[in-house]
Design a protein around this motif. Structure first.
Motif, PDB file in Angstrom:
ATOM      1  N   GLY A 205     -35.286  25.923   2.352  1.00 25.26           N
ATOM      2  CA  GLY A 205     -35.322  26.742   0.957  1.00 25.26           C
ATOM      3  C   GLY A 205     -36.731  27.210   0.890  1.00 25.26           C
ATOM      4  N   GLY A 206     -36.975  27.896  -0.338  1.00 23.21           N
ATOM      5  CA  GLY A 206     -38.213  28.597  -0.696  1.00 23.21           C
ATOM      6  C   GLY A 206     -38.003  30.122  -0.287  1.00 23.21           C
ATOM      7  N   GLY A 207     -38.974  30.725  -0.562  1.00 20.57           N
ATOM      8  CA  GLY A 207     -39.012  32.177  -0.541  1.00 20.57           C
ATOM      9  C   GLY A 207     -38.664  32.808   1.000  1.00 20.57           C
ATOM     10  N   VAL A 208     -38.927  31.920   2.092  1.00 19.46           N
ATOM     11  CA  VAL A 208     -38.693  32.466   3.410  1.00 19.46           C
ATOM     12  C   VAL A 208     -37.352  32.033   3.770  1.00 19.46           C
ATOM     13  CG1 VAL A 208     -41.049  31.442   4.252  1.00 19.46           C
ATOM     14  CG2 VAL A 208     -39.487  30.039   4.384  1.00 19.46           C
ATOM     15  N   SER A 209     -36.465  31.517   2.874  1.00 21.07           N
ATOM     16  CA  SER A 209     -35.107  31.431   3.117  1.00 21.07           C
ATOM     17  C   SER A 209     -34.314  32.707   3.258  1.00 21.07           C
ATOM     18  CB  SER A 209     -34.355  30.548   2.283  1.00 21.07           C
ATOM     19  OG  SER A 209     -34.549  31.306   0.854  1.00 21.07           O
TER      20      SER A 209
END
Length: 248
Positions: A205-209
């Motif tokens: 998860g997080g923005g890189v997802s």
């Protein structure tokens, strides 16, 4: 049913009303930059700005990037100002929001709960670990759908370093790493976590997802299935709202 969710991160504070039947934001989220230093008063001002943007007057669920115990007491503050430690965040936010009912939960735990209910973790039994890659690395551990709170696996030692100092998305940006180089660091981190917990599923998860196609194919040798978070960077907002409604 709608509840307002706010996700407090090391770089941004974002929030929106959430439809708890669908696990979706009902309006485009509002985001403000996390102040630096990220003091309690400064962050509370940012939260108020986000909530006021919508004219919201009901319950508010908030995430925090650290260990939260006793309902709303902050115990760690790796990526915000150390003055948060032992702070009653619930009382602070309630006062700043004019007495609105508030709840506070660890940010990765909130994202994990949202993914387990509405996203990539739906229907998965066994051991599931969500990892959020952002300013740091947050973690949420589930065993047969039950959350083990405040795991903070981003602070595991890896090659003599706090893992998040080398494998977070902030580390990628700060060191100007290619996606492949960064993915190899993430691979080493996942291998270490897998050795300790033997999960059936990793959710990234997080923005890189939302950029999973740029790096997941570089990660090899991990036995667990690895998938991107389906709610992407909105998972924390949704999970915060679920926590406020008692749905977690």
């Amino acid at each position: 049913m709608q509840i307002f969710g706010v996700d407090i991160g090391g770089s941004g504070i974002k929030g929106a009303p959430v439809d708890l039947d669908k696990g979706e934001l009902t309006q485009e989220r509002c985001k403000v930059l996390t102040p630096h230093p990220a003091t309690p008063d400064g962050v509370a001002d940012g939260v108020k700005e986000v909530v006021d943007h919508f004219g919201w007057t009901g319950p508010v669920g908030l995430t925090f990037p650290g260990v939260v115990t006793g309902g709303a007491t902050i115990r760690t503050a790796a990526n915000v100002d150390k003055s948060w430690i032992d702070k009653d965040a619930g009382a602070l936010f309630a006062e700043r929001l004019g007495g609105l009912p508030v709840t506070v939960v660890n940010d990765a735990d909130a994202a994990g709960v949202a993914e387990m209910h509405f996203g990539a973790g739906q229907g998965h039994k066994g051991t599931v670990i969500l990892l959020t890659f952002g300013t740091g690395i947050g973690s949420a551990l589930f065993v047969n759908g039950i959350l083990v709170p405040n795991t903070e696996l981003g602070h595991l030692e890896l090659n003599g370093h706090d893992a998040e100092k080398k494998a977070s998305s902030k580390a990628k940006e700060d060191e100007e790493l290619t996606w492949e180089h960064w993915a190899h660091r993430v691979q080493k981190y996942l291998a270490h976590v897998e050795m300790l917990f033997s999960p059936d599923l990793f959710i990234i998860g997080g923005g890189v997802s939302r950029k999973a196609d740029k790096f997941l194919h570089f990660i090899e040798g991990i036995k667990a299935e690895i998938v991107p978070a389906q709610l992407q960077n909105n998972a924390g907002i949704v999970g915060a709202a679920m926590h406020a409604a008692g749905d977690d």
